[in-house]
Design an enzyme around this catalytic site. Structure first.
Site, short mmCIF file in Angstrom:
data_model
loop_
_atom_site.label_atom_id
_atom_site.label_comp_id
_atom_site.label_asym_id
_atom_site.label_seq_id
_atom_site.Cartn_x
_atom_site.Cartn_y
_atom_site.Cartn_z
N LYS A 110 4.15 -10.66 -42.04
CA LYS A 110 5.55 -11.10 -42.02
C LYS A 110 6.15 -11.09 -43.43
O LYS A 110 7.37 -11.02 -43.59
CB LYS A 110 5.66 -12.53 -41.45
CG LYS A 110 4.95 -12.79 -40.13
CD LYS A 110 5.59 -12.07 -38.97
CE LYS A 110 5.32 -12.66 -37.60
NZ LYS A 110 3.99 -12.49 -37.06
C1 LIG Z 1 3.46 -12.13 -35.81
C2 LIG Z 1 2.08 -11.61 -35.78
C3 LIG Z 1 1.68 -10.60 -34.88
C4 LIG Z 1 2.61 -10.08 -33.81
O1 LIG Z 1 3.70 -9.36 -34.32
P1 LIG Z 1 5.03 -9.16 -33.43
O2 LIG Z 1 6.00 -8.48 -34.31
O3 LIG Z 1 5.45 -10.54 -33.04
O4 LIG Z 1 4.61 -8.37 -32.25
C5 LIG Z 1 0.41 -10.10 -34.98
N1 LIG Z 1 -0.47 -10.57 -35.89
C6 LIG Z 1 -0.13 -11.54 -36.77
C7 LIG Z 1 -1.16 -12.02 -37.75
C8 LIG Z 1 1.15 -12.08 -36.75
O5 LIG Z 1 1.48 -13.04 -37.62
#
Ligand SMILES: *Cc1c(COP(=O)(O)O)cnc(C)c1O
Length: 497
Positions: A110
């Site tokens: 993120k």
């Molecule tokens: C948010 C997240 C995901 C999923 O990603 P999306 O964009 O919500 O599909 C997968 N792995 C981790 C570690 C995350 O923080």
């Protein structure tokens, strides 16, 4: 001027800067654009380094920002702020590749988007002459919250409120959020799961439109979730980067397909891969990997989306999601921007809890997407076997993706496969350590140390230092109280404690 429009109504339009500021369209739809109207030369992009790629791609998706401004924002967001100089390194693992997306300030993927989103918002405020305070509302399944708090902390003109499910995040994820510093941040636990928190946030946006919830407060809402196009756009960059790395290492010739396996929750990360493909990048198949909450596997194999099912808490909490927001954008794109269809399906989902897409649309989606899922037991076994066979330490989310990669390997034959690695294993140290069948201390920071001793990989400093920080944010509310909570916070924006 290039305009985005709501996935539910072509007349509900916004310029790129407006879309970034609003987060979600007033009708509850998501801002999107027909990729056929964008022009990007992927070969040209692949000749650049990460920073150059980001400038080029983001410049095409958000052309309202000047080239100078984009250059400045990309440099400020990424240069020196990630532990890897090329930001998202690609490394071999067995017969596939891991795209390491977790070298940012909070050790989850993120960070790639949330390092730059606050800069987009600041710049968009200037362009649009916005004088009201921008209040960011964010629901988190664990990782978005911290990355958003870190990105927006003390950014002038903004305040941020993060809602996380009270017992739906790992102990380390929680500690990351409740110890957040900054004078413009608030964090509250919501009694419920991620879907409750996300639905609550979406409802507050609607309440602001329809019931003027925040009238007279001199604030305007925005979102740091992947419903915001400014959050989604930066995620395209690493697909190009991975492809370019494979080209440079002569693993592929320009134009050869590359498959990507993506651990998926809200469908944002994998949708960015689909958009990259729409913009010409030779993406082969996109494999959607889910944990036991396999609503997307069901959808991608049957065409039926049904959220009326049991919700499971798993060891990959950031993927414990039954309402995947960005699937709405896939329906829009794959149907040739049929907003009538999208509006109808979203209404059915809201009213009945399920919908089914027409067979030709499903076929179109299945030309690109594969799907698979994996429960906690298989996740743990995958962490152990990948460590033993390839000496790579996977976090539980990445392990879900690796497991699904192994399930789908035959269908993927012929082209290199990149597995997106979305979090540092240290964010989930107890789960990873016990997967290795190693004695596991009760306390999570002790687990980090043992895991580091076992693997020889240092603990990222941002996680190691958490142990000594004092919690500052202990609010805990019912989901029905979210709107009042926001109203209260918006009423007095001096959150300096
Ligand atoms: C948010 C997240 C995901 C999923 O990603 P999306 O964009 O919500 O599909 C997968 N792995 C981790 C570690 C995350 O923080």
């Amino acid at each position: 001027m290039l305009l985005y429009s709501s996935t539910r109504n072509p007349k509900e339009t916004a310029s790129p800067a407006e879309a970034v500021l609003r987060g979600i369209a007033p009708d509850g739809g998501l801002y999107m654009i027909d990729p056929a109207r964008l022009s990007l030369d992927w070969r040209e992009v692949c000749a650049l380094d990460f920073y150059g790629m980001a400038e080029k791609i983001l410049g095409v998706l958000l052309p309202e920002f000047s080239e100078d401004a984009m250059h400045r924002m990309v440099e400020a967001a990424y240069r020196g702020r990630f532990a890897a100089p090329d930001v998202t390194p690609l490394t071999p693992a067995g017969d596939a590749y891991l795209l390491e997306l977790f070298h940012g300030p909070t050790s989850a993927f993120k960070d790639v988007a949330l390092s730059i989103l606050p800069r987009f918002i600041t710049e968009a405020r200037v362009l649009k002459g916005e004088t009201r305070e921008t209040l960011i509302l964010t629901a988190t399944s664990g990782d978005t919250g911290k990355a958003a708090l870190e990105g927006f902390r003390d950014v002038p003109g903004t305040h941020i409120i993060v809602f996380y499910p009270s017992d739906g995040v790992s102990a380390i994820q929680r500690q990351q959020m409740v110890t957040q510093e900054g004078d413009n941040v608030a964090v509250a636990a919501v009694q419920g799961n991620f879907d409750d928190a996300q639905t609550g946030v979406k409802e507050i946006f609607v309440k602001c439109e329809e019931e003027h919830l925040l009238e007279g407060k001199n604030v305007v809402l925005s979102s740091a979730n992947s419903i915001n196009i400014g959050r989604l756009a930066p995620q395209l960059v690493y697909y190009f980067k991975a492809y370019a790395d494979l080209m440079k290492e002569k693993k592929i010739a320009p134009g050869d397909p590359v498959h990507f396996v993506v651990p998926t929750g809200n469908f944002g990360d994998i949708l960015a891969g689909y958009l990259a493909r729409c913009l010409g990048l030779p993406v082969g198949r996109l494999v959607c990997a889910s944990n036991k909450n396999d609503v997307l596997t069901e959808f991608l194999t049957t065409g039926r989306y049904d959220r009326r099912r049991e919700f499971f808490k798993t060891e990959s909490p950031s993927m414990d999601i039954l309402i995947s927001s960005n699937l709405e954008r896939l329906l829009y794109l794959a149907s040739g921007c049929d907003s009538r269809l999208v509006a109808e399906k979203m209404q059915e989902l809201k009213e009945n809890g399920w919908y089914e897409v027409p067979a030709p649309l499903l076929a179109k989606i299945q030309e690109v997407f594969l799907a698979g899922s994996c429960d906690d037991e298989a996740t743990r076994a995958t962490i152990k076997s990948v460590w033993e066979r390839h000496h790579r330490l996977l976090d539980p989310h990445t392990a879900v993706a690796w497991n699904v990669y192994e399930q789908t390997k035959e269908a993927l034959s012929g082209a290199p496969t990149v597995v997106l690695s979305t979090a540092s294993p240290y964010k989930f140290a107890p789960a990873v350590l016990s997967s290795l069948e190693h004695p596991t201390p009760r306390e999570e920071f002790a687990c980090m140390e043992v895991l580091s001793a076992v693997s020889g990989i240092p603990v990222p400093p941002n996680l190691a230092k958490l142990r000594d920080l004092t919690p500052r944010h202990l609010d805990c509310i019912h989901k029905e109280e979210m709107a009042d909570y926001v109203k209260g916070k918006a009423g007095s924006l001096d959150w300096n404690r």
